[in-house]
Design a protein around this motif. Structure first.
Motif, PDB file in Angstrom:
ATOM      1  N   SER A  40      13.678  14.239  37.731  1.00  0.00           N
ATOM      2  CA  SER A  40      14.802  14.211  38.783  1.00  0.00           C
ATOM      3  C   SER A  40      14.042  14.728  40.198  1.00  0.00           C
ATOM      4  O   SER A  40      14.707  14.485  41.263  1.00  0.00           O
ATOM      5  CB  SER A  40      15.943  15.192  38.477  1.00  0.00           C
ATOM      6  OG  SER A  40      15.540  16.093  38.221  1.00  0.00           O
ATOM      7  N   VAL A  80      15.757  20.028  29.982  1.00  0.00           N
ATOM      8  CA  VAL A  80      16.776  19.414  30.852  1.00  0.00           C
ATOM      9  C   VAL A  80      16.999  20.504  31.968  1.00  0.00           C
ATOM     10  O   VAL A  80      17.335  20.209  33.008  1.00  0.00           O
ATOM     11  CB  VAL A  80      18.128  19.058  30.285  1.00  0.00           C
ATOM     12  CG1 VAL A  80      19.155  18.747  31.025  1.00  0.00           C
ATOM     13  CG2 VAL A  80      17.868  18.126  28.971  1.00  0.00           C
ATOM     14  N   LEU A  81      17.001  21.699  31.598  1.00  0.00           N
ATOM     15  CA  LEU A  81      17.384  22.940  32.497  1.00  0.00           C
ATOM     16  C   LEU A  81      16.259  23.290  33.460  1.00  0.00           C
ATOM     17  O   LEU A  81      16.019  24.341  34.056  1.00  0.00           O
ATOM     18  CB  LEU A  81      17.966  24.243  31.999  1.00  0.00           C
ATOM     19  CG  LEU A  81      19.403  23.886  31.107  1.00  0.00           C
ATOM     20  CD1 LEU A  81      19.848  25.079  30.286  1.00  0.00           C
ATOM     21  CD2 LEU A  81      20.493  23.302  32.460  1.00  0.00           C
ATOM     22  N   LYS A 133      19.063  22.144  40.089  1.00  0.00           N
ATOM     23  CA  LYS A 133      20.115  21.452  40.220  1.00  0.00           C
ATOM     24  C   LYS A 133      20.798  21.252  38.838  1.00  0.00           C
ATOM     25  O   LYS A 133      21.978  21.277  38.680  1.00  0.00           O
ATOM     26  CB  LYS A 133      20.029  20.199  40.920  1.00  0.00           C
ATOM     27  CG  LYS A 133      19.230  19.153  40.290  1.00  0.00           C
ATOM     28  CD  LYS A 133      19.228  17.811  41.009  1.00  0.00           C
ATOM     29  CE  LYS A 133      18.445  16.747  40.441  1.00  0.00           C
ATOM     30  NZ  LYS A 133      18.489  15.463  41.194  1.00  0.00           N
ATOM     31  N   GLU A 134      20.070  21.226  37.946  1.00  0.00           N
ATOM     32  CA  GLU A 134      20.400  21.139  36.609  1.00  0.00           C
ATOM     33  C   GLU A 134      21.070  22.574  36.043  1.00  0.00           C
ATOM     34  O   GLU A 134      22.115  22.539  35.191  1.00  0.00           O
ATOM     35  CB  GLU A 134      19.655  20.566  35.479  1.00  0.00           C
ATOM     36  CG  GLU A 134      18.879  19.256  35.706  1.00  0.00           C
ATOM     37  CD  GLU A 134      19.938  18.289  35.529  1.00  0.00           C
ATOM     38  OE1 GLU A 134      21.228  18.462  35.124  1.00  0.00           O
ATOM     39  OE2 GLU A 134      19.963  17.034  36.097  1.00  0.00           O
ATOM     40  N   LYS A 135      20.526  23.379  36.397  1.00  0.00           N
ATOM     41  CA  LYS A 135      21.219  24.935  36.138  1.00  0.00           C
ATOM     42  C   LYS A 135      22.489  25.193  36.880  1.00  0.00           C
ATOM     43  O   LYS A 135      23.301  25.587  36.208  1.00  0.00           O
ATOM     44  CB  LYS A 135      20.304  25.788  36.607  1.00  0.00           C
ATOM     45  CG  LYS A 135      18.651  25.993  35.800  1.00  0.00           C
ATOM     46  CD  LYS A 135      17.842  27.076  36.468  1.00  0.00           C
ATOM     47  CE  LYS A 135      16.337  27.160  35.492  1.00  0.00           C
ATOM     48  NZ  LYS A 135      15.494  27.832  36.029  1.00  0.00           N
ATOM     49  N   ARG A 140      24.735  22.773  37.463  1.00  0.00           N
ATOM     50  CA  ARG A 140      25.494  21.838  36.979  1.00  0.00           C
ATOM     51  C   ARG A 140      25.885  22.288  35.625  1.00  0.00           C
ATOM     52  O   ARG A 140      27.325  22.392  35.307  1.00  0.00           O
ATOM     53  CB  ARG A 140      24.790  20.609  36.564  1.00  0.00           C
ATOM     54  CG  ARG A 140      24.699  19.463  37.762  1.00  0.00           C
ATOM     55  CD  ARG A 140      24.559  18.108  37.153  1.00  0.00           C
ATOM     56  NE  ARG A 140      24.170  17.095  38.364  1.00  0.00           N
ATOM     57  CZ  ARG A 140      23.238  16.658  38.739  1.00  0.00           C
ATOM     58  NH1 ARG A 140      21.919  17.137  38.150  1.00  0.00           N
ATOM     59  NH2 ARG A 140      23.113  15.569  39.896  1.00  0.00           N
ATOM     60  N   TYR A 144      30.079  16.070  29.627  1.00  0.00           N
ATOM     61  CA  TYR A 144      28.823  16.540  30.267  1.00  0.00           C
ATOM     62  C   TYR A 144      27.680  17.046  29.334  1.00  0.00           C
ATOM     63  O   TYR A 144      26.685  16.173  29.554  1.00  0.00           O
ATOM     64  CB  TYR A 144      29.163  17.865  30.881  1.00  0.00           C
ATOM     65  CG  TYR A 144      27.955  18.949  31.238  1.00  0.00           C
ATOM     66  CD1 TYR A 144      26.951  18.687  32.412  1.00  0.00           C
ATOM     67  CD2 TYR A 144      27.632  19.998  30.529  1.00  0.00           C
ATOM     68  CE1 TYR A 144      25.973  19.286  32.514  1.00  0.00           C
ATOM     69  CE2 TYR A 144      26.555  20.836  30.748  1.00  0.00           C
ATOM     70  CZ  TYR A 144      25.765  20.402  31.714  1.00  0.00           C
ATOM     71  OH  TYR A 144      24.508  21.222  31.992  1.00  0.00           O
ATOM     72  N   LYS A 153      24.193  14.826  29.504  1.00  0.00           N
ATOM     73  CA  LYS A 153      22.893  15.652  29.859  1.00  0.00           C
ATOM     74  C   LYS A 153      21.853  15.865  28.812  1.00  0.00           C
ATOM     75  O   LYS A 153      20.579  15.731  28.920  1.00  0.00           O
ATOM     76  CB  LYS A 153      23.332  16.956  30.707  1.00  0.00           C
ATOM     77  CG  LYS A 153      23.478  16.856  32.055  1.00  0.00           C
ATOM     78  CD  LYS A 153      22.753  15.837  33.109  1.00  0.00           C
ATOM     79  CE  LYS A 153      22.765  15.704  34.295  1.00  0.00           C
ATOM     80  NZ  LYS A 153      21.923  14.914  34.868  1.00  0.00           N
TER      81      LYS A 153
END
Length: 242
Positions: free
Chosen positions: A141, A171-172, A176-178, A180, A201, A205
């Protein structure tokens, strides 16, 4: 003398190719082996980006006409030629040490990817390796930095080797994923959403529902206490025991 078999057999190429596909040898290590064993001449600059599998097959076929079919036949039946966790670790260590490039890492990790085709076949026994090779590395991302690769290596070196938790941590990787995670999971522990709504969600994800998400018991313990959520996020991002 014309038909005399060379000292290097097809088994040598099969072993070398499997080591590369699993990841326990980088592209440069494969080339070094070829230079030392069969005096392969250094590649022309125009050929330096050639895929390792094609280079090995071409080199083998040049040595003996039967080698190509022998190698292809052996690899078609092989069950030990997919990227492994040990391979990911080896490739990342080489990258961070400057012994391979990010382009070569991407080339190794995505040899099996076939864009636009999904026939249900999986090459992987490890969900975290699968995510790294098929999603994170080819489609991050945001641009991956040395700090990102250092964190990824730390996740794969985790001695607990929990595939689900390691995938969550990958993923984290990005901030920005954190954020979310804090938003959607925070809504859930405050009672604003049901588990089935949280699934939207989680599935999007992580590819998991609330039955398979490895931190659901931790979420149950902190219901209506969002002050504990940052600690859970930190544990999840590090893939530490929680």
């Amino acid at each position: 003398m014309k038909n005399k078999m060379p000292p290097v057999t097809s088994v040598y190429f099969i072993s070398l190719l499997k080591a590369y596909l699993r990841g326990t040898k980088t592209k440069q290590e494969v080339l070094q082996d070829l230079y030392g064993e069969i005096n392969l001449q250094p590649l022309d600059p125009e050929d330096s980006g050639e895929d390792v599998t094609r280079l090995l097959l071409r080199t083998a076929a040049n040595m003996h006409e039967d080698y190509y079919q022998e190698i292809v036949g052996a690899l078609t039946q092989a069950k030990d030629s997919a990227p492994t966790r040990e391979g990911v670790i080896h490739q990342l260590e080489a990258l961070l040490a400057g012994h391979t490039t990010q382009a070569e890492l991407l080339q190794w990790a995505t040899w099996h990817n076939d864009p636009g085709e999904d026939n249900g076949i999986s090459y992987f026994d490890d969900l975290a390796v699968d995510y790294f090779c098929t999603q994170l590395l080819p489609n991050p991302s945001e641009p991956l930095t040395s700090a990102h690769f250092t964190q990824i290596l730390k996740i794969f070196r985790n001695p607990f080797r929990d595939q689900l938790k390691d995938k969550v941590a990958l993923v984290l990787l990005f901030e920005k994923e954190k954020q979310r995670f804090l938003f959607y999971v925070g809504d859930y522990i405050q009672g604003h959403t049901a588990p089935e709504q949280l699934d939207v969600y989680l599935l999007n994800k992580f590819g998991m529902d609330h039955y398979s998400f490895p931190y659901m018991s931790s979420l149950a313990d902190m219901m209506y206490d969002p002050s504990k959520l940052p600690a859970l996020l930190n544990a999840a991002a590090q893939s530490s025991r929680q």
